[in-house]
Design an enzyme around this catalytic site. Structure first.
Site, PDB file in Angstrom:
ATOM      1  CG  MET A  26     -61.759 -23.435 -52.444  1.00 51.30           C
ATOM      2  SD  MET A  26     -62.547 -22.173 -51.412  1.00 51.30           S
ATOM      3  CE  MET A  26     -63.010 -23.122 -49.978  1.00 51.30           C
ATOM      4  CB  ALA A  28     -56.324 -27.763 -47.667  1.00 52.06           C
ATOM      5  CG  HIS A  30     -59.319 -34.160 -48.096  1.00 47.80           C
ATOM      6  ND1 HIS A  30     -60.257 -34.941 -48.756  1.00 47.80           N
ATOM      7  CD2 HIS A  30     -59.931 -32.962 -47.868  1.00 47.80           C
ATOM      8  CE1 HIS A  30     -61.374 -34.273 -48.900  1.00 47.80           C
ATOM      9  NE2 HIS A  30     -61.197 -33.063 -48.395  1.00 47.80           N
ATOM     10  CG  HIS A  33     -59.576 -32.500 -52.567  1.00 45.99           C
ATOM     11  ND1 HIS A  33     -59.204 -32.263 -51.271  1.00 45.99           N
ATOM     12  CD2 HIS A  33     -60.483 -31.536 -52.884  1.00 45.99           C
ATOM     13  CE1 HIS A  33     -59.838 -31.195 -50.820  1.00 45.99           C
ATOM     14  NE2 HIS A  33     -60.627 -30.742 -51.771  1.00 45.99           N
ATOM     15  CG  ASP A 149     -69.224 -29.273 -49.785  1.00 46.24           C
ATOM     16  OD1 ASP A 149     -69.489 -28.830 -48.661  1.00 46.24           O
ATOM     17  OD2 ASP A 149     -68.071 -29.562 -50.153  1.00 46.24           O
ATOM     18  CD  GLN A 152     -69.609 -26.580 -53.661  1.00 50.00           C
ATOM     19  OE1 GLN A 152     -69.173 -25.625 -53.037  1.00 50.00           O
ATOM     20  NE2 GLN A 152     -68.897 -27.670 -53.896  1.00 50.00           N
ATOM     21  CB  SER A 184     -64.103 -31.466 -44.519  1.00 49.77           C
ATOM     22  OG  SER A 184     -64.052 -30.061 -44.615  1.00 49.77           O
ATOM     23  CB  SER A 185     -59.806 -28.692 -46.597  1.00 51.89           C
ATOM     24  OG  SER A 185     -59.620 -29.311 -47.848  1.00 51.89           O
ATOM     25  NE  ARG A 186     -64.129 -23.933 -43.836  1.00 55.52           N
ATOM     26  CZ  ARG A 186     -64.632 -23.697 -45.039  1.00 55.52           C
ATOM     27  NH1 ARG A 186     -65.172 -24.696 -45.733  1.00 55.52           N
ATOM     28  NH2 ARG A 186     -64.599 -22.478 -45.553  1.00 55.52           N
TER      29      ARG A 186
END
Length: 274
Positions: A26, A28, A30, A33, A149, A152, A184-186
């Protein structure tokens, strides 16, 4: 690196390229990824095609969640993909993925039930639907997913198995910050004070796993972890020892310790083998 934003462009690009390894994201991006991209490249080699998708999937966000403010940084992400040796970036718009007259979604049961499935109704329907579409759009032979995740990952594995989709799911280890927090992107939502407290989650999980290994009962080890997290200011949604594939709760190791906790407006996920 080629960039495709609509299906005709994507299909034309894929006509000229070799076997596809896909990294769905998605954005963003890091280092976690980037580790997925490296693992996917190793799977198909230089003769294959490394494809990364960037799509903030509205179907997996519920009411009141952070779809509108999810971090979007397209140019920086494309630069990172180029540096990582990505061959093709797939950046569809919402209507390319979900035409207005669409009538099909994918509902996975089993590992999608409970935990995140209960906390975020409809979330895994959105995840399964978008992943199935990405697999079919790109014709991927392999797709890389991070173990961060965990639920998921099991949902996607079950969907691929049950629907006989011709793609192999490649699980990749969670990358962590120096203090143990899962990347995490968040995480960028955390202010400095919250960021310092966030490391309590992996710390409490590791301590619980070590206590169980020394013979402490899982119930006692998890109760201690829950108390420590509450003292650190984390609101725990769940902390449970589960069977790794089914996500059904188990009473003793071996298993997977899964957790979700809220720190202000940020929700942290983590898991570890136990």
């Amino acid at each position: 690196m080629r960039i495709a934003r609509d299906l005709p462009t994507l299909r034309h690009a894929l006509d000229d390229l070799g076997p596809v390894a896909l990294v769905p994201t998605m954005g963003a991006l890091h280092p976690g990824h980037l580790s997925l991209l490296a693992a996917a490249r190793r799977e198909v080699g230089e003769a294959g095609t490394l494809v990364a998708s960037i799509f903030v999937n509205p179907l997996q966000f519920g009411p009141g969640e952070d779809f509108s403010r999810y971090p979007r940084q397209e140019e920086a992400d494309l630069d990172r993909l180029r540096e990582a040796g990505c061959d093709l970036a797939w950046l569809p718009g919402v209507e390319a993925m979900y035409p207005p007259d669409r009538a099909t979604t994918i509902q996975v049961e089993g590992p999608a039930e409970g935990w995140e499935g209960a906390a975020r109704p409809g979330h895994f329907r959105g995840v399964a639907t978008v992943c199935a579409k990405l697999f079919l759009q790109t014709g991927a032979r392999v797709a890389a997913f991070g173990e961060k995740d965990w639920q998921q990952l099991q949902v996607i594995r079950r969907m691929v198995r049950d629907l006989d989709l011709p793609v192999r799911i490649l699980p990749c280890p969670t990358l962590r910050e120096a203090d143990g927090l899962a990347m995490s992107s968040r995480n960028r939502y955390l202010d400095p004070e919250a960021r310092s407290r966030a490391a309590a989650l992996p710390g409490a999980m590791r301590a619980a796993i070590e206590a169980m290994a020394r013979g402490t009962s899982p119930a006692a080890a998890l109760a201690t972890a829950r108390a420590g997290l509450a003292a650190a200011g984390l609101a725990l949604d769940y902390l449970a020892l589960v069977e790794p594939e089914s996500l059904c709760e188990v009473e003793a190791p071996p298993g997977r310790l899964i957790a979700a906790a809220r720190l202000g407006a940020v929700r942290l996920l983590d898991n570890m083998p136990a």
